[in-house]
Design a protein around this motif. Sequence first.
Motif, PDB file in Angstrom:
ATOM      1  N   ARG A 134      63.592  28.328  -6.210  1.00  0.00           N
ATOM      2  CA  ARG A 134      64.912  28.046  -5.645  1.00  0.00           C
ATOM      3  C   ARG A 134      65.607  27.033  -6.556  1.00  0.00           C
ATOM      4  O   ARG A 134      65.052  25.978  -6.854  1.00  0.00           O
ATOM      5  CB  ARG A 134      64.796  27.485  -4.231  1.00  0.00           C
ATOM      6  N   ILE A 135      66.799  27.333  -6.972  1.00  0.00           N
ATOM      7  CA  ILE A 135      67.553  26.463  -7.877  1.00  0.00           C
ATOM      8  C   ILE A 135      68.602  25.711  -7.076  1.00  0.00           C
ATOM      9  O   ILE A 135      69.452  26.312  -6.428  1.00  0.00           O
ATOM     10  CB  ILE A 135      68.219  27.279  -9.000  1.00  0.00           C
ATOM     11  N   ASP A 136      68.540  24.394  -7.134  1.00  0.00           N
ATOM     12  CA  ASP A 136      69.529  23.539  -6.479  1.00  0.00           C
ATOM     13  C   ASP A 136      70.767  23.460  -7.367  1.00  0.00           C
ATOM     14  O   ASP A 136      70.693  22.998  -8.514  1.00  0.00           O
ATOM     15  CB  ASP A 136      68.927  22.150  -6.255  1.00  0.00           C
ATOM     16  N   GLN A 137      71.911  23.889  -6.862  1.00  0.00           N
ATOM     17  CA  GLN A 137      73.134  23.917  -7.663  1.00  0.00           C
ATOM     18  C   GLN A 137      74.104  22.780  -7.320  1.00  0.00           C
ATOM     19  O   GLN A 137      75.277  22.838  -7.693  1.00  0.00           O
ATOM     20  CB  GLN A 137      73.837  25.266  -7.511  1.00  0.00           C
ATOM     21  N   ARG A 138      73.627  21.761  -6.667  1.00  0.00           N
ATOM     22  CA  ARG A 138      74.451  20.588  -6.436  1.00  0.00           C
ATOM     23  C   ARG A 138      74.429  19.667  -7.658  1.00  0.00           C
ATOM     24  O   ARG A 138      73.609  19.827  -8.555  1.00  0.00           O
ATOM     25  CB  ARG A 138      73.941  19.818  -5.210  1.00  0.00           C
ATOM     26  N   VAL A 139      75.346  18.698  -7.682  1.00  0.00           N
ATOM     27  CA  VAL A 139      75.331  17.694  -8.732  1.00  0.00           C
ATOM     28  C   VAL A 139      74.148  16.761  -8.487  1.00  0.00           C
ATOM     29  O   VAL A 139      73.977  16.226  -7.391  1.00  0.00           O
ATOM     30  CB  VAL A 139      76.653  16.898  -8.755  1.00  0.00           C
TER      31      VAL A 139
END
Length: 320
Positions: free
Chosen positions: A122-127
């Motif tokens: 799972r890739i976290d796409q938040r800053v």
Amino acid sequence: MRGIRRRAEDGSSSSTRQGRMPAAQRPAQALNRTSRNGAVVFTAVLFVVAAAAGCAIAAAAVGEVNLPVLLVALACGLLAATSIHLTMDWEKAVVMRFGAFNRTAGPGLVFTIPIVEFYSVRIDQRVIATYFGAEETLTSDLVPLNVDAVIFWMVFSPQKAATEVEDYASAVAWMAQATLRKAIGRATLGEVATRRDQLDTELKEALEEKLDGWGINVMDVEVRDIVVPKELQQAMAAEAIATRERNARMIMAEAEADISDMLRDASGNYADDPEALRLRTMHLAYESVKQSGGTLVIPSAFSEGFTGDVAEAAAKAAAK
């Protein structure tokens, strides 16, 4: 905010530690960090429901609950748990098919084909903010510095982040530290201390170029603190004081030179006009009386200008 702390294989050098989060900031991080507990509970409930349904169907078919029925129930639960996934709003799921990249999915429910496809990461796409530092790094004039900084970054390509680098979060921290060390080594102590904004820009541009191939975008880089060794702080302070004193003396000398030039010009004007000199003398006397509150003290050399009408004018001015 994420922190990464590792040691080199020899486990002896503290300068290789990464992502040291200041202790004062850790409690706030723990309180404000989001959680995936809902997704974990969803998977667990899905497993239990699928296993119970499989067990009920198998038991109804054979008429009893035995080991094969329990194995069928376990298989049903595993198939359901590995086929239906829940991703959060800020996540992307990287789905592999027969070991090769197939697609990115999410957020929400993600369905995969059992055995054929699997849910790899799972890739976290938040800053994300990663703390990093460079300890005892030598500048170009051989001064050891401790520099702390923060990099703000985000993943714009989940495919590249999953397939181009093993652990993208750790890679960002290590790359940021290496780039910071190189930037410090190219500059002097004075340049590092006085051109912090320029150092931030240099780090940001260098990291953008290196991390773009991993699907990572650098939002900003901020140098938080620059620590000079204590034994050098007194010498730097003495140097700064001496520099300021030298500048002050140079300014005073320049002012004296300007004043002397103006006085020389004025003396040239008064040399050919005695009346103008007397008027100037009277004006100075008036200013002296005005400032002293009516008391006029005239040196002997200065009194030579008070003759004739000038003396009478001065007396009238003193009487007022």
